[in-house]
Design a protein around this motif. Structure first.
Motif, PDB file in Angstrom:
ATOM      1  N   GLY A  31       6.683  48.555  53.075  1.00 16.61           N
ATOM      2  CA  GLY A  31       6.423  49.240  51.816  1.00 16.61           C
ATOM      3  C   GLY A  31       7.145  50.566  51.643  1.00 16.61           C
ATOM      4  N   GLN A  32       7.913  50.976  52.622  1.00 15.44           N
ATOM      5  CA  GLN A  32       8.682  52.224  52.536  1.00 15.44           C
ATOM      6  C   GLN A  32      10.161  51.886  52.346  1.00 15.44           C
ATOM      7  N   ILE A  33      10.847  52.681  51.545  1.00 15.71           N
ATOM      8  CA  ILE A  33      12.286  52.501  51.331  1.00 15.71           C
ATOM      9  C   ILE A  33      13.014  53.546  52.160  1.00 15.71           C
ATOM     10  N   LEU A  34      13.843  53.063  53.101  1.00 10.10           N
ATOM     11  CA  LEU A  34      14.606  53.951  53.980  1.00 10.10           C
ATOM     12  C   LEU A  34      16.075  53.935  53.570  1.00 10.10           C
ATOM     13  N   GLN A  35      16.626  55.121  53.397  1.00  8.68           N
ATOM     14  CA  GLN A  35      18.033  55.236  53.026  1.00  8.68           C
ATOM     15  C   GLN A  35      18.912  55.209  54.272  1.00  8.68           C
ATOM     16  N   SER A  36      20.031  54.515  54.147  1.00 13.95           N
ATOM     17  CA  SER A  36      21.049  54.534  55.188  1.00 13.95           C
ATOM     18  C   SER A  36      22.413  54.510  54.505  1.00 13.95           C
ATOM     19  N   PHE A  37      23.455  54.336  55.290  1.00 16.32           N
ATOM     20  CA  PHE A  37      24.824  54.401  54.772  1.00 16.32           C
ATOM     21  C   PHE A  37      25.620  53.236  55.334  1.00 16.32           C
ATOM     22  N   TYR A  38      26.188  52.430  54.436  1.00 16.24           N
ATOM     23  CA  TYR A  38      26.987  51.289  54.874  1.00 16.24           C
ATOM     24  C   TYR A  38      28.402  51.784  55.145  1.00 16.24           C
ATOM     25  N   LEU A  39      28.822  51.686  56.406  1.00 10.60           N
ATOM     26  CA  LEU A  39      30.108  52.196  56.856  1.00 10.60           C
ATOM     27  C   LEU A  39      30.908  51.044  57.462  1.00 10.60           C
ATOM     28  N   THR A  40      32.227  51.126  57.355  1.00  8.66           N
ATOM     29  CA  THR A  40      33.098  50.103  57.942  1.00  8.66           C
ATOM     30  C   THR A  40      34.258  50.754  58.655  1.00  8.66           C
ATOM     31  N   LYS A  41      34.843  49.979  59.582  1.00  5.25           N
ATOM     32  CA  LYS A  41      36.026  50.453  60.303  1.00  5.25           C
ATOM     33  C   LYS A  41      36.882  49.246  60.649  1.00  5.25           C
ATOM     34  N   ALA A  42      38.153  49.315  60.312  1.00  3.00           N
ATOM     35  CA  ALA A  42      39.102  48.280  60.731  1.00  3.00           C
ATOM     36  C   ALA A  42      39.551  48.591  62.164  1.00  3.00           C
ATOM     37  N   LEU A  43      39.577  47.564  62.987  1.00  2.00           N
ATOM     38  CA  LEU A  43      40.035  47.735  64.371  1.00  2.00           C
ATOM     39  C   LEU A  43      41.467  47.254  64.475  1.00  2.00           C
ATOM     40  N   VAL A  44      42.304  48.095  65.024  1.00  2.00           N
ATOM     41  CA  VAL A  44      43.707  47.724  65.249  1.00  2.00           C
ATOM     42  C   VAL A  44      44.075  48.106  66.666  1.00  2.00           C
ATOM     43  N   ASP A  45      44.992  47.358  67.244  1.00  2.00           N
ATOM     44  CA  ASP A  45      45.445  47.686  68.601  1.00  2.00           C
ATOM     45  C   ASP A  45      46.426  48.825  68.586  1.00  2.00           C
TER      46      ASP A  45
ATOM     47  N   GLU B  26      33.262  49.305  71.179  1.00  2.00           N
ATOM     48  CA  GLU B  26      34.508  49.170  70.423  1.00  2.00           C
ATOM     49  C   GLU B  26      35.611  48.562  71.290  1.00  2.00           C
ATOM     50  N   ALA B  27      35.726  49.014  72.521  1.00  2.00           N
ATOM     51  CA  ALA B  27      36.755  48.466  73.423  1.00  2.00           C
ATOM     52  C   ALA B  27      36.541  46.966  73.616  1.00  2.00           C
ATOM     53  N   TRP B  28      35.300  46.554  73.807  1.00  2.00           N
ATOM     54  CA  TRP B  28      34.995  45.132  73.964  1.00  2.00           C
ATOM     55  C   TRP B  28      35.348  44.373  72.682  1.00  2.00           C
ATOM     56  N   ALA B  29      34.972  44.909  71.536  1.00  2.00           N
ATOM     57  CA  ALA B  29      35.233  44.246  70.250  1.00  2.00           C
ATOM     58  C   ALA B  29      36.734  44.053  70.028  1.00  2.00           C
ATOM     59  N   GLN B  30      37.533  45.064  70.369  1.00  2.00           N
ATOM     60  CA  GLN B  30      38.987  44.929  70.218  1.00  2.00           C
ATOM     61  C   GLN B  30      39.525  43.827  71.117  1.00  2.00           C
ATOM     62  N   LYS B  31      39.047  43.755  72.359  1.00  2.00           N
ATOM     63  CA  LYS B  31      39.507  42.702  73.279  1.00  2.00           C
ATOM     64  C   LYS B  31      39.131  41.308  72.782  1.00  2.00           C
ATOM     65  N   GLN B  32      38.030  41.229  72.026  1.00  2.00           N
ATOM     66  CA  GLN B  32      37.578  39.940  71.494  1.00  2.00           C
ATOM     67  C   GLN B  32      38.275  39.569  70.196  1.00  2.00           C
ATOM     68  N   GLY B  33      39.103  40.466  69.683  1.00  2.00           N
ATOM     69  CA  GLY B  33      39.807  40.194  68.430  1.00  2.00           C
ATOM     70  C   GLY B  33      38.958  40.378  67.190  1.00  2.00           C
ATOM     71  N   ILE B  34      37.879  41.117  67.301  1.00  2.00           N
ATOM     72  CA  ILE B  34      37.056  41.424  66.124  1.00  2.00           C
ATOM     73  C   ILE B  34      37.844  42.404  65.265  1.00  2.00           C
ATOM     74  N   SER B  35      38.037  42.050  64.012  1.00  2.00           N
ATOM     75  CA  SER B  35      38.926  42.844  63.154  1.00  2.00           C
ATOM     76  C   SER B  35      38.243  44.038  62.479  1.00  2.00           C
ATOM     77  N   HIS B  36      36.942  43.963  62.261  1.00  2.00           N
ATOM     78  CA  HIS B  36      36.233  45.043  61.570  1.00  2.00           C
ATOM     79  C   HIS B  36      34.865  45.263  62.202  1.00  2.00           C
ATOM     80  N   LEU B  37      34.422  46.507  62.142  1.00  2.00           N
ATOM     81  CA  LEU B  37      33.055  46.857  62.524  1.00  2.00           C
ATOM     82  C   LEU B  37      32.331  47.326  61.270  1.00  2.00           C
ATOM     83  N   TYR B  38      31.032  47.045  61.226  1.00  2.00           N
ATOM     84  CA  TYR B  38      30.195  47.398  60.088  1.00  2.00           C
ATOM     85  C   TYR B  38      28.894  47.968  60.619  1.00  2.00           C
TER      86      TYR B  38
END
Length: 167
Positions: free
Chosen positions: A153-167, A113-125
């Motif tokens: 052939g197997q269906i695996l459940q997961s969860f789509y999550l997001t986070k906005a990154l702000v300084d 996350e710290a690296w992503a913020q320094k790179q100006g990435i606005s959202h994580l998914y």
């Protein structure tokens, strides 16, 4: 001592084993054995993992008090997509079972996350597993919806999550 370091190709074989062993040890109450075997029926090649990791920004946690084949023992990894269409997508986060619950995943996540913020990435998914969902929610992610992936052939459940990154 545990340290977060950038991914290096010499750890590709260990990354493969972490992925496989982490999935093998997920409780069957979360994912039945058939789903876990579809997810990872055997460790993939070091070549596969090196290719996957080198196309992303990736970090490892190594235990420098233990050696494996002359290298520090790698105990966890995370990688983040940086290409235009998938920028900010967390591709993988896996920790060896013996190191789970010891803040390895948190250390990896915070470094990423710290690296992503320094790179100006606005959202994580992320498409978080049933096991990792709580980690991401703890770090400020919001659940958007359940998601499903088909693997062998197997269906695996997961969860789509997001986070906005702000300084």
């Amino acid at each position: 001592m545990l340290s977060v370091i950038p991914y290096e190709s010499k750890f590709a074989a260990q990354v493969s084993l972490i992925f496989h062993h982490a999935i093998e040890h997920i409780p069957e109450t979360m994912y039945p054995i058939e789903q876990k075997q579809a997810w990872s029926f055997a460790p993939r090649s070091a070549y596969h993992w090196h290719k996957r990791m080198s196309r992303t920004q990736a970090w490892l946690v190594v235990d420098d008090s233990l050696l494996l084949n002359g290298l520090e023992k790698c105990v966890g990894f995370i990688n983040l997509e940086t290409h235009f269409q998938h920028r900010g997508y967390i591709d993988s986060l896996y920790v060896l079972p013996a190191y789970q619950g010891k803040r390895v995943a948190t250390s990896l996540y915070l470094a990423m996350e710290a690296w992503a913020q320094k790179q100006g990435i606005s959202h994580l998914y992320v498409d978080a597993s049933k096991l990792s969902k709580s980690l991401f929610l703890t770090h400020g992610f919001t659940l958007k919806h359940k998601s499903y992936q088909e693997k062998r052939g197997q269906i695996l459940q997961s969860f789509y999550l997001t986070k906005a990154l702000v300084d």
